[in-house]
Design an enzyme around this catalytic site. Sequence first.
Site, PDB file in Angstrom:
ATOM      1  N   ASN A 118       0.865  -1.183   0.000  1.00 49.07           N
ATOM      2  CA  ASN A 118       0.000   0.000   0.000  1.00 49.07           C
ATOM      3  C   ASN A 118       0.907   1.241   0.000  1.00 49.07           C
ATOM      4  OD1 ASN A 118      -1.420   2.264   1.006  1.00 49.07           O
ATOM      5  ND2 ASN A 118      -2.944   0.954   1.986  1.00 49.07           N
TER       6      ASN A 118
ATOM      7  N   LYS B 212       0.390   4.390   0.144  1.00 45.46           N
ATOM      8  CA  LYS B 212       0.106   5.436   1.139  1.00 45.46           C
ATOM      9  C   LYS B 212       0.692   5.049   2.500  1.00 45.46           C
ATOM     10  CE  LYS B 212      -2.043   8.600  -1.103  1.00 45.46           C
ATOM     11  NZ  LYS B 212      -1.542   9.987  -1.132  1.00 45.46           N
ATOM     12  N   LYS B 213       0.544   3.751   2.843  1.00 39.65           N
ATOM     13  CA  LYS B 213       1.135   3.287   4.103  1.00 39.65           C
ATOM     14  C   LYS B 213       2.657   3.395   4.020  1.00 39.65           C
ATOM     15  CE  LYS B 213      -2.284  -0.151   5.604  1.00 39.65           C
ATOM     16  NZ  LYS B 213      -2.468  -1.581   5.879  1.00 39.65           N
TER      17      LYS B 213
ATOM     18  N   ASP C 120      -1.110  -4.401  10.212  1.00 39.87           N
ATOM     19  CA  ASP C 120      -2.515  -4.552   9.860  1.00 39.87           C
ATOM     20  C   ASP C 120      -3.252  -3.472  10.620  1.00 39.87           C
ATOM     21  OD1 ASP C 120      -4.318  -6.245   8.277  1.00 39.87           O
ATOM     22  OD2 ASP C 120      -5.361  -6.467  10.188  1.00 39.87           O
TER      23      ASP C 120
ATOM     24  N   PHE D 173      -5.625   8.695   3.021  1.00 39.26           N
ATOM     25  CA  PHE D 173      -6.241   7.609   2.249  1.00 39.26           C
ATOM     26  C   PHE D 173      -7.347   6.978   3.085  1.00 39.26           C
ATOM     27  CE2 PHE D 173      -4.594   3.761   4.402  1.00 39.26           C
ATOM     28  CZ  PHE D 173      -3.640   4.342   5.224  1.00 39.26           C
ATOM     29  N   GLY D 174      -7.999   5.971   2.515  1.00 41.42           N
ATOM     30  CA  GLY D 174      -8.986   5.172   3.259  1.00 41.42           C
ATOM     31  C   GLY D 174     -10.074   6.017   3.906  1.00 41.42           C
TER      32      GLY D 174
ATOM     33  N   ASP E 279      -9.669   8.370   6.128  1.00 37.74           N
ATOM     34  CA  ASP E 279      -9.183   9.662   6.642  1.00 37.74           C
ATOM     35  C   ASP E 279     -10.200  10.796   6.477  1.00 37.74           C
ATOM     36  OD1 ASP E 279      -6.809   8.741   7.643  1.00 37.74           O
ATOM     37  OD2 ASP E 279      -5.578   9.358   5.939  1.00 37.74           O
TER      38      ASP E 279
ATOM     39  N   HIS F 179      -2.627   6.244  14.844  1.00 32.59           N
ATOM     40  CA  HIS F 179      -2.465   4.871  15.306  1.00 32.59           C
ATOM     41  C   HIS F 179      -1.191   4.244  14.734  1.00 32.59           C
ATOM     42  CE1 HIS F 179      -4.444   5.250  11.525  1.00 32.59           C
ATOM     43  NE2 HIS F 179      -4.475   3.957  11.270  1.00 32.59           N
ATOM     44  N   ARG F 180      -0.937   4.498  13.416  1.00 37.54           N
ATOM     45  CA  ARG F 180       0.226   3.891  12.755  1.00 37.54           C
ATOM     46  C   ARG F 180       1.513   4.454  13.346  1.00 37.54           C
ATOM     47  NH1 ARG F 180      -1.620   4.451   8.407  1.00 37.54           N
ATOM     48  NH2 ARG F 180      -2.581   2.400   8.405  1.00 37.54           N
TER      49      ARG F 180
HETATM   50  P1  IMP Z   1      -5.017  -3.571   5.620  1.00 38.43           P
HETATM   51  O1  IMP Z   1      -4.167  -3.262   4.447  1.00 38.43           O
HETATM   52  O2  IMP Z   1      -5.670  -4.899   5.596  1.00 38.43           O
HETATM   53  O3  IMP Z   1      -4.312  -3.291   6.921  1.00 38.43           O
HETATM   54  O4  IMP Z   1      -6.230  -2.553   5.485  1.00 38.43           O
HETATM   55  C1  IMP Z   1      -6.421  -1.502   6.306  1.00 38.43           C
HETATM   56  C2  IMP Z   1      -7.597  -0.671   5.798  1.00 38.43           C
HETATM   57  O5  IMP Z   1      -8.027   0.114   6.915  1.00 38.43           O
HETATM   58  C3  IMP Z   1      -7.172   0.319   4.729  1.00 38.43           C
HETATM   59  O6  IMP Z   1      -7.433  -0.151   3.433  1.00 38.43           O
HETATM   60  C4  IMP Z   1      -8.017   1.538   5.055  1.00 38.43           C
HETATM   61  O7  IMP Z   1      -9.268   1.395   4.450  1.00 38.43           O
HETATM   62  C5  IMP Z   1      -8.183   1.460   6.564  1.00 38.43           C
HETATM   63  N1  IMP Z   1      -7.126   2.254   7.242  1.00 38.43           N
HETATM   64  C6  IMP Z   1      -6.070   1.791   7.961  1.00 38.43           C
HETATM   65  N2  IMP Z   1      -5.309   2.807   8.390  1.00 38.43           N
HETATM   66  C7  IMP Z   1      -5.868   3.920   7.910  1.00 38.43           C
HETATM   67  C8  IMP Z   1      -5.508   5.298   8.008  1.00 38.43           C
HETATM   68  O8  IMP Z   1      -4.491   5.703   8.575  1.00 38.43           O
HETATM   69  N3  IMP Z   1      -6.350   6.148   7.406  1.00 38.43           N
HETATM   70  C9  IMP Z   1      -7.481   5.758   6.753  1.00 38.43           C
HETATM   71  N4  IMP Z   1      -7.841   4.505   6.601  1.00 38.43           N
HETATM   72  C10 IMP Z   1      -7.043   3.566   7.191  1.00 38.43           C
END
Ligand code: IMP
Length: 207
Positions: free
Chosen positions: A11, A13-14, A74, A156-157, A159, A184-185
Site C-alpha cells: 500500500n 500510502k502506508k 494490519d 487515504f482510506g 481519513d 495509530h500507525r
Molecule cells: P489492511 O491493508 O488490511 O491493513 O487494510 C487496512 C484498511 O483500513 C485500509 O485499506 C483503510 O481502508 C483502513 N485504514 C487503515 N489505516 C488507515 C488510516 O491511517 N487512514 C485511513 N484509513 C485507514
Amino acid sequence: MKNILLFATSNLKKEEEIKRIIGNLDNFEIKFLNELEAKIEPPEENGNSFEENSIIKCKYYGNFFREFYVSSEDSGLMIDFLQGAPGIYSARINSLSKDEEKVKLILNMLKGVPFEKREAKFVCAVSLFEPHGTIKVFRGETKGNISFEPRGKNGFGYDPIFIPKNEKRTFAEMSDDEKDSLSHRSKALLKLKEYLVEQYNKTHIGL
Ligand code: IMP
C-alpha cells in the site's frame, strides 16, 4: 554492513507514512516489497484480530526472506455504533475496494446517528519477525468520531471521515505531520522504532 528491514506492505500510502515515521535508522536499511525482484503472492489474512493478521503477514514474508528483519502491519477502523465494524475487514467491506465507496457505505450506516454516538478508533498492529525467529507485536490506537460528510483531500482510506478526539478537522484535512503526530500507525511504528533502538543501539530516535 546494515541489516535489511523489509516492510511487507504494497500500500503506497502506508509506505509513505512508514518512511516518514521511521525515518533513518543507523543499523537498518529499509526496503519495501515493491523494491524486491521476487514477486510473491500475498498470504490469506484469515486472523481474528489486527495482531493475528499482522503476524500472519510477517511470518509468511519472514520465511521467504530468512536473512531479513521483516515487519508488517494490519490496521483498520472500529466504530462503536457498528459493534466494532468494519474492524479487520476495513480494507474490503461488502467487497468494496474503492475508498470513496467504503466511506459512503459507512456514512449511510450511520445516517441519523448524532455526533456523540459516532465514536470510533483507528487501530494498527505492527509486527517484527527477526532472523533468529522471534516475533514482536506493537499496537497503536487513536480515538475519534466519524464526521457527517467526507472532508479533506490528504491521506487515504477513511481519513476524510475520521476526526481525532479534541480536533475539529478530519485526518484528510490535516498535513502529513499533523496526522503523524496523532495516528495509530505512528504510535505503533514508534514503539517498533524504540525497540530497534534499544536492541540494536546506535540509532537516533525521534520524528
Ligand atoms: P489492511 O491493508 O488490511 O491493513 O487494510 C487496512 C484498511 O483500513 C485500509 O485499506 C483503510 O481502508 C483502513 N485504514 C487503515 N489505516 C488507515 C488510516 O491511517 N487512514 C485511513 N484509513 C485507514
